[in-house]
Design a protein around this motif. Structure first.
Motif, PDB file in Angstrom:
ATOM      1  N   MET A 147       0.836  -1.202   0.000  1.00  0.00           N
ATOM      2  CA  MET A 147       0.000   0.000   0.000  1.00  0.00           C
ATOM      3  C   MET A 147       0.870   1.251   0.000  1.00  0.00           C
ATOM      4  N   LYS A 170       2.028   9.590  -5.763  1.00  0.00           N
ATOM      5  CA  LYS A 170       2.669  10.887  -5.505  1.00  0.00           C
ATOM      6  C   LYS A 170       3.699  11.179  -6.602  1.00  0.00           C
ATOM      7  N   TYR A 206      -8.274  12.429 -10.272  1.00  0.00           N
ATOM      8  CA  TYR A 206      -7.236  11.882  -9.411  1.00  0.00           C
ATOM      9  C   TYR A 206      -7.855  10.998  -8.327  1.00  0.00           C
ATOM     10  N   ILE A 207      -8.883  11.517  -7.697  1.00  0.00           N
ATOM     11  CA  ILE A 207      -9.581  10.757  -6.646  1.00  0.00           C
ATOM     12  C   ILE A 207     -10.186   9.489  -7.224  1.00  0.00           C
ATOM     13  N   TYR A 213       3.618  14.435  -9.068  1.00  0.00           N
ATOM     14  CA  TYR A 213       4.565  15.549  -9.066  1.00  0.00           C
ATOM     15  C   TYR A 213       5.540  15.537 -10.244  1.00  0.00           C
ATOM     16  N   VAL A 256      -6.800  -8.117  -1.281  1.00  0.00           N
ATOM     17  CA  VAL A 256      -6.553  -8.406   0.137  1.00  0.00           C
ATOM     18  C   VAL A 256      -7.698  -9.237   0.708  1.00  0.00           C
ATOM     19  N   GLY A 276      -8.006  -3.683  -2.295  1.00  0.00           N
ATOM     20  CA  GLY A 276      -8.889  -4.218  -1.266  1.00  0.00           C
ATOM     21  C   GLY A 276      -9.486  -5.559  -1.664  1.00  0.00           C
ATOM     22  N   VAL A 277      -9.919  -5.658  -2.903  1.00  0.00           N
ATOM     23  CA  VAL A 277     -10.499  -6.922  -3.385  1.00  0.00           C
ATOM     24  C   VAL A 277      -9.470  -8.034  -3.265  1.00  0.00           C
ATOM     25  N   VAL A 330      -7.472   6.950  -7.529  1.00  0.00           N
ATOM     26  CA  VAL A 330      -7.153   6.427  -6.197  1.00  0.00           C
ATOM     27  C   VAL A 330      -8.219   5.427  -5.764  1.00  0.00           C
ATOM     28  N   ALA A 331      -9.482   5.805  -5.948  1.00  0.00           N
ATOM     29  CA  ALA A 331     -10.581   4.938  -5.521  1.00  0.00           C
ATOM     30  C   ALA A 331     -10.517   3.589  -6.231  1.00  0.00           C
ATOM     31  N   THR A 390      -8.810  17.214  -9.727  1.00  0.00           N
ATOM     32  CA  THR A 390      -8.874  16.511  -8.442  1.00  0.00           C
ATOM     33  C   THR A 390      -9.848  15.338  -8.519  1.00  0.00           C
ATOM     34  N   GLU A 391     -10.950  15.554  -9.219  1.00  0.00           N
ATOM     35  CA  GLU A 391     -11.957  14.496  -9.326  1.00  0.00           C
ATOM     36  C   GLU A 391     -11.382  13.253 -10.002  1.00  0.00           C
ATOM     37  N   PHE A 406      -7.386   1.516  -5.074  1.00  0.00           N
ATOM     38  CA  PHE A 406      -7.476   0.964  -3.731  1.00  0.00           C
ATOM     39  C   PHE A 406      -8.629  -0.026  -3.585  1.00  0.00           C
ATOM     40  N   THR A 407      -9.629   0.133  -4.398  1.00  0.00           N
ATOM     41  CA  THR A 407     -10.678  -0.888  -4.407  1.00  0.00           C
ATOM     42  C   THR A 407     -10.085  -2.206  -4.900  1.00  0.00           C
TER      43      THR A 407
END
Lengths: 154, 154
Positions: free
Chosen positions: B25, B33, B49-50, B37, B64, B61-62, B53-54, B46-47, B57-58
């Motif tokens: 992680m 990052k 980018y988020i 940069y 894991v 998570g799946v 990320v979502a 930003t949207e 990480f989903t």
DNA sequence: CTATTTTTGATACCAAAGTATGAGCTATTT
DNA sequence: AAATAGCTCATACTTTGGTATCAAAAATAG
């Protein structure tokens, strides 16, 4: 009771599952946006915000992942269970013979089987003997082993 | 072969697992990052980018989640398997008796068991008879059933 | 080294399992 | 109506399984 029936059933369930997850995720995103614009209004730094998103979606992912695996093993079991009826018909095992097989596997004697099925011992012997031919075995202990291999009993 | 030994083994494995996930992680965050940069420098909104990320990480998570569930069931199996040795000792079943039990469960006759273990039929009978007393059963088919319940055979 | 458990084996006897054969009965299908 | 398949039962016979009792090596624990 065919394979196709169960497969389509499983597919339906999966579509429902994916829809549920999709709606849940959309809800989460909406919630984040809501929090962002209505309450904190840029009080959080972008880094913190991203961190929250990462944690939340990791959690969602873990949940989805475990659900998927559990569902997969459940499907596997369902498919295994279905193999029974097919095998029984293919081997030409009759209803009564199958009942005798089940009681043999439970460890009952021919006498006990007869009492349970309301038939005489010679009849039990006839059924079991025919059963052994169909399972290609000589003894009841072999029949148990064989039937378990063929997944016609648990 | 005791419970404690296996439990500490399992704990060690879990710590390793958590460390692996943690490092993974951290690496992912670092990668994001880095990308942010060094390459895109705010080219992404930003949207977006988020969103990235979502999704990332989903996915993590799946992965894991499924790993955790698989590990859990593997531990369960290990614990089940361990119950064997305990039960066998608790019931006072000897080494030879257990061997006979296994062959009975495989569907072998006393004669076949004798041939496989290089002992006479009377000896096989002695072992199986003592075994039945210890398992509290009358027949070999019951012994199979009982031994499976007690998880001393598969 | 001794005590105990385990393993081995025999003999005898009875119970259960399995095979073979034949036959009557009942649905179901043709 | 006739054929088929499944369920029932019987008799006779053989094989296998299981109990009881005894006993003697062999391994293991104390």
């Amino acid at each position: 009771m065919t394979g196709k029936t169960i497969n389509s059933f499983v597919k339906k369930r999966n579509i429902l599952l994916i829809l549920t997850y999709g709606v849940g995720m959309a809800g989460l995103i909406f919630l984040l946006k809501f929090i962002e614009y209505k309450y904190f209004i840029r009080d959080f730094t972008t880094e913190m915000y991203i961190g929250i998103v990462a944690i939340l979606f990791t959690a969602v992912g873990v949940w989805v992942g475990s659900k998927l695996v559990k569902r997969k093993s459940a499907e596997k079991r369902a498919i295994d269970f279905e193999a029974d009826a097919e095998q029984i018909k293919q081997l030409g095992i009759s209803r009564r013979e199958f009942e005798v097989l089940e009681l043999i596997a439970k460890g009952l004697s021919n006498k006990e089987i007869g009492e349970k099925l309301f038939i005489s011992i010679p009849t039990v012997k006839t059924h079991s003997s025919n059963l052994f031919v169909k399972l290609d075995v000589q003894r009841r202990t072999q029949a148990i082993q064989r039937a378990r291999e063929l997944k016609i009993i648990s």
